[in-house]
Each structure stands twice: as C-alpha cells, then as structure tokens.
Write a protein that holds these residues in place. Structure first.
Motif, PDB file in Angstrom:
ATOM      1  N   GLU A   1       0.828  -1.207   0.000  1.00 11.85           N
ATOM      2  CA  GLU A   1       0.000   0.000   0.000  1.00 11.85           C
ATOM      3  C   GLU A   1       0.860   1.254   0.000  1.00 11.85           C
ATOM      4  O   GLU A   1       0.567   2.224  -0.704  1.00 11.85           O
ATOM      5  CB  GLU A   1      -0.936  -0.011   1.202  1.00 11.85           C
ATOM      6  CG  GLU A   1      -2.039  -1.030   1.085  1.00 11.85           C
ATOM      7  CD  GLU A   1      -2.816  -1.235   2.360  1.00 11.85           C
ATOM      8  OE1 GLU A   1      -2.388  -0.735   3.427  1.00 11.85           O
ATOM      9  OE2 GLU A   1      -3.869  -1.898   2.298  1.00 11.85           O
ATOM     10  N   LEU A   2       1.923   1.260   0.776  1.00 13.55           N
ATOM     11  CA  LEU A   2       2.805   2.418   0.822  1.00 13.55           C
ATOM     12  C   LEU A   2       3.514   2.619  -0.510  1.00 13.55           C
ATOM     13  O   LEU A   2       3.573   3.735  -1.041  1.00 13.55           O
ATOM     14  CB  LEU A   2       3.832   2.251   1.946  1.00 13.55           C
ATOM     15  CG  LEU A   2       4.835   3.382   2.096  1.00 13.55           C
ATOM     16  CD1 LEU A   2       4.128   4.679   2.449  1.00 13.55           C
ATOM     17  CD2 LEU A   2       5.862   3.038   3.148  1.00 13.55           C
ATOM     18  N   VAL A   3       4.053   1.563  -1.068  1.00 10.23           N
ATOM     19  CA  VAL A   3       4.765   1.651  -2.345  1.00 10.23           C
ATOM     20  C   VAL A   3       3.816   2.061  -3.464  1.00 10.23           C
ATOM     21  O   VAL A   3       4.182   2.864  -4.335  1.00 10.23           O
ATOM     22  CB  VAL A   3       5.482   0.323  -2.663  1.00 10.23           C
ATOM     23  CG1 VAL A   3       6.035   0.312  -4.065  1.00 10.23           C
ATOM     24  CG2 VAL A   3       6.598   0.089  -1.655  1.00 10.23           C
ATOM     25  N   ALA A   4       2.594   1.559  -3.438  1.00  9.72           N
ATOM     26  CA  ALA A   4       1.616   1.941  -4.461  1.00  9.72           C
ATOM     27  C   ALA A   4       1.295   3.424  -4.368  1.00  9.72           C
ATOM     28  O   ALA A   4       1.217   4.116  -5.392  1.00  9.72           O
ATOM     29  CB  ALA A   4       0.350   1.115  -4.319  1.00  9.72           C
TER      30      ALA A   4
ATOM     31  N   GLY B   1       1.600  11.231  -2.343  1.00 10.91           N
ATOM     32  CA  GLY B   1       1.457   9.781  -2.469  1.00 10.91           C
ATOM     33  C   GLY B   1       1.938   9.058  -1.223  1.00 10.91           C
ATOM     34  O   GLY B   1       1.335   8.074  -0.788  1.00 10.91           O
ATOM     35  N   PHE B   2       3.024   9.561  -0.641  1.00 13.58           N
ATOM     36  CA  PHE B   2       3.530   8.989   0.605  1.00 13.58           C
ATOM     37  C   PHE B   2       2.501   9.147   1.722  1.00 13.58           C
ATOM     38  O   PHE B   2       2.227   8.200   2.464  1.00 13.58           O
ATOM     39  CB  PHE B   2       4.854   9.663   0.990  1.00 13.58           C
ATOM     40  CG  PHE B   2       5.462   9.149   2.252  1.00 13.58           C
ATOM     41  CD1 PHE B   2       6.031   7.891   2.297  1.00 13.58           C
ATOM     42  CD2 PHE B   2       5.465   9.918   3.395  1.00 13.58           C
ATOM     43  CE1 PHE B   2       6.593   7.406   3.467  1.00 13.58           C
ATOM     44  CE2 PHE B   2       6.016   9.442   4.568  1.00 13.58           C
ATOM     45  CZ  PHE B   2       6.580   8.188   4.606  1.00 13.58           C
ATOM     46  N   ALA B   3       1.919  10.337   1.812  1.00 12.56           N
ATOM     47  CA  ALA B   3       0.888  10.584   2.833  1.00 12.56           C
ATOM     48  C   ALA B   3      -0.331   9.689   2.614  1.00 12.56           C
ATOM     49  O   ALA B   3      -0.903   9.143   3.567  1.00 12.56           O
ATOM     50  CB  ALA B   3       0.487  12.053   2.819  1.00 12.56           C
ATOM     51  N   ALA B   4      -0.732   9.517   1.361  1.00 13.84           N
ATOM     52  CA  ALA B   4      -1.873   8.639   1.058  1.00 13.84           C
ATOM     53  C   ALA B   4      -1.546   7.191   1.410  1.00 13.84           C
ATOM     54  O   ALA B   4      -2.409   6.465   1.930  1.00 13.84           O
ATOM     55  CB  ALA B   4      -2.251   8.761  -0.411  1.00 13.84           C
ATOM     56  N   GLY B   5      -0.315   6.763   1.155  1.00 13.70           N
ATOM     57  CA  GLY B   5       0.090   5.400   1.507  1.00 13.70           C
ATOM     58  C   GLY B   5       0.078   5.172   3.008  1.00 13.70           C
ATOM     59  O   GLY B   5      -0.386   4.131   3.485  1.00 13.70           O
TER      60      GLY B   5
END
Length: 111
Positions: free
Chosen positions: A46-49, A79-83
C-alpha cells in the motif's frame, strides 16, 4: 406405480444422501485470518503503491507543464501521505477484526 415401501425407502435414501452431502460440504469461512507477514506485506505494498502513483502523477504533470522538479516532489509526498493513511486504515481494520474475534466487549483504553 411404485409400491409405498419402495417410495419410503427412496425418501429415506434421499434424506441420508442429503445429510452426507451436507457433512462433506466445506464450511464457509467467517473471518479471514492473516498471518503477521501477510499483513506486513499488504502495508508495504500500500505504501509503495501510494508512492508510485504520486510519483507518476507528479512526473507526468511536470513533463506536460515544464516544471520539472516541483510537482514531482509535491505529488510524491502526497502519495507517501496517502500510503501512510491507507496503511493506518488497514491496521485499524485488522485491530477491529481482532477485537471482534476476542469478544468485542472490552473498551478501548488507548484512545
């Protein structure tokens, strides 16, 4: 016409057959039980995605708009925050499922 004795035997046979099929049928799973490794991999993915999607959007917008490093950095951070947010949501779901499996009548002392 078949005689009543034969009909009774057929009805008994059908009942036994239905009971045997029911006993052999796989039981439906209630909750999925995940190992700790599966949960860890799910969170890493999830984080990488999130990072990859943010990077892709930022890079694409930078190419289109000609502002090379700015949007790339901004969307990668988004994207990092969303992950991270997705990882926390997954951890919360697992914790709630664990509490429900343990009885669920315990109060949440941490919050």
């Amino acid at each position: 016409m078949p005689d009543p004795d034969e009909q009774r035997r057929m009805a008994e046979f059908e009942k036994r057959l239905a009971a045997a099929k029911e006993a052999q049928a796989p039981k439906p799973r209630g909750d999925e039980h995940y190992s700790q490794a599966q949960l860890a991999w799910r969170m890493v993915i999830e984080l990488v995605a999130g990072l990859a999607i943010g990077f892709g959007i930022g890079y694409g917008l930078d190419i289109l708009l000609g502002t090379m490093p700015i949007l790339l950095v901004v969307f990668t951070l988004l994207g990092f925050a969303a992950g991270i947010k997705t990882m926390l949501r997954s951890a919360r779901e697992v914790e709630q499922a664990k509490q429900a499996a343990d009885g669920g009548d315990e109060t949440d002392e941490g919050d």
